[in-house]
Write a protein that holds these residues in place. Structure first.
Motif, PDB file in Angstrom:
ATOM      1  N   LEU A   1     -14.358   5.451 -35.891  1.00 44.22           N
ATOM      2  CA  LEU A   1     -12.970   5.323 -36.334  1.00 44.22           C
ATOM      3  C   LEU A   1     -12.728   3.987 -37.028  1.00 44.22           C
ATOM      4  O   LEU A   1     -12.024   3.921 -38.048  1.00 44.22           O
ATOM      5  N   CYS A   2     -13.305   2.912 -36.488  1.00 43.95           N
ATOM      6  CA  CYS A   2     -13.146   1.605 -37.135  1.00 43.95           C
ATOM      7  C   CYS A   2     -13.764   1.616 -38.529  1.00 43.95           C
ATOM      8  O   CYS A   2     -13.213   1.033 -39.473  1.00 43.95           O
ATOM      9  N   ALA A   3     -14.902   2.275 -38.663  1.00 42.19           N
ATOM     10  CA  ALA A   3     -15.552   2.357 -39.968  1.00 42.19           C
ATOM     11  C   ALA A   3     -14.677   3.102 -40.962  1.00 42.19           C
ATOM     12  O   ALA A   3     -14.493   2.647 -42.113  1.00 42.19           O
ATOM     13  N   GLN A   4     -14.129   4.240 -40.544  1.00 39.04           N
ATOM     14  CA  GLN A   4     -13.288   5.000 -41.469  1.00 39.04           C
ATOM     15  C   GLN A   4     -12.018   4.231 -41.825  1.00 39.04           C
ATOM     16  O   GLN A   4     -11.528   4.313 -42.952  1.00 39.04           O
ATOM     17  N   ALA A   5     -11.475   3.474 -40.863  1.00 43.23           N
ATOM     18  CA  ALA A   5     -10.281   2.670 -41.144  1.00 43.23           C
ATOM     19  C   ALA A   5     -10.597   1.572 -42.151  1.00 43.23           C
ATOM     20  O   ALA A   5      -9.863   1.370 -43.134  1.00 43.23           O
ATOM     21  N   ILE A   6     -11.689   0.851 -41.945  1.00 41.13           N
ATOM     22  CA  ILE A   6     -12.026  -0.273 -42.815  1.00 41.13           C
ATOM     23  C   ILE A   6     -12.503   0.220 -44.178  1.00 41.13           C
ATOM     24  O   ILE A   6     -12.324  -0.463 -45.198  1.00 41.13           O
ATOM     25  N   ALA A   7     -13.077   1.411 -44.231  1.00 43.77           N
ATOM     26  CA  ALA A   7     -13.531   1.956 -45.516  1.00 43.77           C
ATOM     27  C   ALA A   7     -12.383   2.090 -46.507  1.00 43.77           C
ATOM     28  O   ALA A   7     -12.606   2.018 -47.727  1.00 43.77           O
ATOM     29  N   THR A   8     -11.156   2.244 -46.022  1.00 44.11           N
ATOM     30  CA  THR A   8     -10.003   2.388 -46.920  1.00 44.11           C
ATOM     31  C   THR A   8      -9.695   1.102 -47.671  1.00 44.11           C
ATOM     32  O   THR A   8      -8.922   1.122 -48.631  1.00 44.11           O
TER      33      THR A   8
ATOM     34  N   PHE B   1      -6.793  11.879 -31.134  1.00 45.36           N
ATOM     35  CA  PHE B   1      -7.404  10.671 -31.673  1.00 45.36           C
ATOM     36  C   PHE B   1      -6.388   9.620 -32.111  1.00 45.36           C
ATOM     37  O   PHE B   1      -6.790   8.544 -32.574  1.00 45.36           O
ATOM     38  N   VAL B   2      -5.104   9.885 -31.998  1.00 42.30           N
ATOM     39  CA  VAL B   2      -4.108   8.941 -32.511  1.00 42.30           C
ATOM     40  C   VAL B   2      -4.236   7.580 -31.832  1.00 42.30           C
ATOM     41  O   VAL B   2      -4.222   6.533 -32.501  1.00 42.30           O
ATOM     42  N   GLU B   3      -4.366   7.557 -30.514  1.00 44.29           N
ATOM     43  CA  GLU B   3      -4.428   6.268 -29.815  1.00 44.29           C
ATOM     44  C   GLU B   3      -5.650   5.448 -30.237  1.00 44.29           C
ATOM     45  O   GLU B   3      -5.504   4.273 -30.634  1.00 44.29           O
ATOM     46  N   PRO B   4      -6.872   5.998 -30.200  1.00 45.39           N
ATOM     47  CA  PRO B   4      -8.005   5.182 -30.648  1.00 45.39           C
ATOM     48  C   PRO B   4      -7.983   4.876 -32.141  1.00 45.39           C
ATOM     49  O   PRO B   4      -8.456   3.815 -32.566  1.00 45.39           O
ATOM     50  N   LEU B   5      -7.421   5.778 -32.964  1.00 41.26           N
ATOM     51  CA  LEU B   5      -7.315   5.482 -34.394  1.00 41.26           C
ATOM     52  C   LEU B   5      -6.335   4.342 -34.628  1.00 41.26           C
ATOM     53  O   LEU B   5      -6.572   3.462 -35.465  1.00 41.26           O
ATOM     54  N   ALA B   6      -5.238   4.324 -33.883  1.00 40.94           N
ATOM     55  CA  ALA B   6      -4.294   3.203 -33.986  1.00 40.94           C
ATOM     56  C   ALA B   6      -4.982   1.895 -33.604  1.00 40.94           C
ATOM     57  O   ALA B   6      -4.756   0.855 -34.241  1.00 40.94           O
ATOM     58  N   ALA B   7      -5.841   1.942 -32.584  1.00 40.08           N
ATOM     59  CA  ALA B   7      -6.587   0.743 -32.191  1.00 40.08           C
ATOM     60  C   ALA B   7      -7.533   0.307 -33.294  1.00 40.08           C
ATOM     61  O   ALA B   7      -7.713  -0.897 -33.537  1.00 40.08           O
ATOM     62  N   ALA B   8      -8.151   1.263 -33.988  1.00 38.73           N
ATOM     63  CA  ALA B   8      -9.039   0.928 -35.099  1.00 38.73           C
ATOM     64  C   ALA B   8      -8.261   0.294 -36.248  1.00 38.73           C
ATOM     65  O   ALA B   8      -8.674  -0.724 -36.830  1.00 38.73           O
ATOM     66  N   LEU B   9      -7.121   0.869 -36.583  1.00 43.49           N
ATOM     67  CA  LEU B   9      -6.295   0.346 -37.676  1.00 43.49           C
ATOM     68  C   LEU B   9      -5.688  -1.015 -37.344  1.00 43.49           C
ATOM     69  O   LEU B   9      -5.300  -1.764 -38.247  1.00 43.49           O
TER      70      LEU B   9
ATOM     71  N   GLU C   1      -4.408  -5.107 -39.336  1.00 41.62           N
ATOM     72  CA  GLU C   1      -3.213  -5.917 -39.125  1.00 41.62           C
ATOM     73  C   GLU C   1      -3.583  -7.355 -38.775  1.00 41.62           C
ATOM     74  O   GLU C   1      -2.796  -8.281 -39.008  1.00 41.62           O
ATOM     75  N   GLN C   2      -4.757  -7.556 -38.225  1.00 41.12           N
ATOM     76  CA  GLN C   2      -5.151  -8.867 -37.707  1.00 41.12           C
ATOM     77  C   GLN C   2      -6.032  -9.664 -38.662  1.00 41.12           C
ATOM     78  O   GLN C   2      -6.013 -10.896 -38.624  1.00 41.12           O
ATOM     79  N   VAL C   3      -6.837  -8.968 -39.469  1.00 43.08           N
ATOM     80  CA  VAL C   3      -7.828  -9.637 -40.313  1.00 43.08           C
ATOM     81  C   VAL C   3      -7.664  -9.164 -41.756  1.00 43.08           C
ATOM     82  O   VAL C   3      -7.753  -7.958 -42.017  1.00 43.08           O
ATOM     83  N   PRO C   4      -7.442 -10.072 -42.709  1.00 44.29           N
ATOM     84  CA  PRO C   4      -7.401  -9.655 -44.121  1.00 44.29           C
ATOM     85  C   PRO C   4      -8.784  -9.162 -44.548  1.00 44.29           C
ATOM     86  O   PRO C   4      -9.775  -9.881 -44.432  1.00 44.29           O
ATOM     87  N   ILE C   5      -8.860  -7.929 -45.025  1.00 42.01           N
ATOM     88  CA  ILE C   5     -10.119  -7.350 -45.480  1.00 42.01           C
ATOM     89  C   ILE C   5      -9.876  -6.685 -46.826  1.00 42.01           C
ATOM     90  O   ILE C   5      -8.940  -5.894 -46.981  1.00 42.01           O
TER      91      ILE C   5
ATOM     92  N   VAL D   1       2.272   4.862 -35.862  1.00 45.04           N
ATOM     93  CA  VAL D   1       2.813   5.454 -37.091  1.00 45.04           C
ATOM     94  C   VAL D   1       1.749   5.550 -38.186  1.00 45.04           C
ATOM     95  O   VAL D   1       1.551   6.626 -38.769  1.00 45.04           O
ATOM     96  N   PRO D   2       1.035   4.465 -38.524  1.00 47.60           N
ATOM     97  CA  PRO D   2      -0.007   4.612 -39.555  1.00 47.60           C
ATOM     98  C   PRO D   2      -1.150   5.517 -39.126  1.00 47.60           C
ATOM     99  O   PRO D   2      -1.775   6.169 -39.979  1.00 47.60           O
ATOM    100  N   ALA D   3      -1.427   5.590 -37.840  1.00 49.05           N
ATOM    101  CA  ALA D   3      -2.486   6.487 -37.374  1.00 49.05           C
ATOM    102  C   ALA D   3      -2.095   7.949 -37.578  1.00 49.05           C
ATOM    103  O   ALA D   3      -2.896   8.770 -38.056  1.00 49.05           O
ATOM    104  N   LEU D   4      -0.882   8.294 -37.237  1.00 51.19           N
ATOM    105  CA  LEU D   4      -0.401   9.656 -37.463  1.00 51.19           C
ATOM    106  C   LEU D   4      -0.394   9.988 -38.952  1.00 51.19           C
ATOM    107  O   LEU D   4      -0.756  11.103 -39.355  1.00 51.19           O
TER     108      LEU D   4
END
Length: 317
Positions: A167-174, A134-142, A146-150, A270-273
């Protein structure tokens, strides 16, 4: 070696396909597991006109170089390293790049692949192999972060309850944002509810409550038009999926409502790992099936089913 190949005639498993030959600064990788994603399904339908070995989400063992004998994952964009874009530190947009399993480079649904050594990242011993896929798609989610201040001030809607939407949901939930996922499948939304994420069925959504940011993870021709109905004036739409079909969305609402539209593709490994190592993202419930490479037809049929999220290939031990 074995390789699942896409040709004008469709998918086929070659059992005597020649192993790839690494050139200078490239590393041969023995693939352990690989995952099917929406891009693979769109490639089969003609996206990018790709012909060759599919697959770009993988974990394997490096057979040479500084990571020899270690489990590795690999960034999929293989840049030239010398053009103006590369010199501006934007190698993922190199106009001369090849892309693993997507553009001019055979991919991971095979016993072996090759990537430049600079594209490889070692996998921590604490991360199970099936999770490392899942590292590659998780990196894409994260990449969205990097692109949008949330932050906690933002109302964010994610369209799509599948693999990338999860994955995008779990990334943005942080970020602490006021987050909700909109989908059509209660069983998939249930996985997100278990992670403490608010969900809505699309048919029951109140269209009057518009969001600051809408992320389209639907993989559908209608995803962008739905996002336009859900984003507030001067809000932001993030497009995360590629679609092979025709899209006929009228763009005047983008102008009238002054909506920002951001394309979002690959991210930093790196952040995905690190997110996987620290258990900040839970990928285990997303694994719906693991099949041997010989069952490629059944695996792709599984990946197309609405009740499935992530289907993996077990390629070697």
């Amino acid at each position: 070696m074995r390789a699942v190949r896409l040709s004008p005639q469709g998918l086929d498993l070659k059992v005597d396909f020649p192993p790839p030959q690494p050139t200078e600064n490239e590393v041969l990788v023995r693939v352990l597991k690989a995952g099917i994603c929406e891009t693979d399904l769109q490639l089969i339908h003609g996206y990018m006109g790709f012909r060759g070995t599919l697959g770009h989400e993988f974990v394997g063992v490096a057979e040479s170089g500084r990571y020899a004998g270690q489990r590795v994952v690999g960034a999929i964009n293989c840049a030239c390293g010398v053009c103006e874009t590369c010199q501006q530190n934007r190698p993922h947009h190199c106009p001369h790049r090849s892309v693993l399993g997507i553009l001019d480079r055979d991919g991971a649904f095979a016993d072996k692949l090759v990537l430049p050594e600079r594209n490889l990242y070692p996998v921590d011993d604490s991360i199970p192999t099936e999770h490392a896929v899942f590292v590659e798609p998780l990196a894409a989610a994260l990449r969205i972060l990097e692109q949008v201040p949330i932050d906690s001030r933002h109302r964010v809607l994610i369209l799509g309850d599948g693999r990338l939407g999860n994955l995008c949901a779990q990334a943005i939930a942080t970020t602490g944002a006021n987050l909700a996922v909109v989908g059509k499948h209660p069983e998939k939304l249930a996985l997100l509810i278990n992670e403490g994420i608010t969900t809505h069925l699309l048919d029951n959504l109140d269209l009057s409550k518009r969001a600051d940011i809408v992320v389209d993870c639907t993989g559908s021709e209608n995803g962008f038009s739905t996002a336009l109905k859900l984003v507030r004036p001067e809000g932001t739409i993030v497009l995360k999926t590629t679609v092979a079909g025709e899209q006929t969305t009228q763009l005047w609402p983008v102008v009238v409502d002054e909506v920002k539209v951001i394309g979002s593709r690959c991210g930093n490994f790196v952040p995905a790992l690190e997110a996987l190592r620290q258990h900040r993202v839970n990928v285990a419930p997303m694994i719906s099936a693991i099949r041997p490479l010989e069952d490629y037809h059944a695996a792709f049929d599984d990946a197309r089913r609405k009740n499935m999220i992530k289907v993996l290939f077990h390629i070697s031990d």
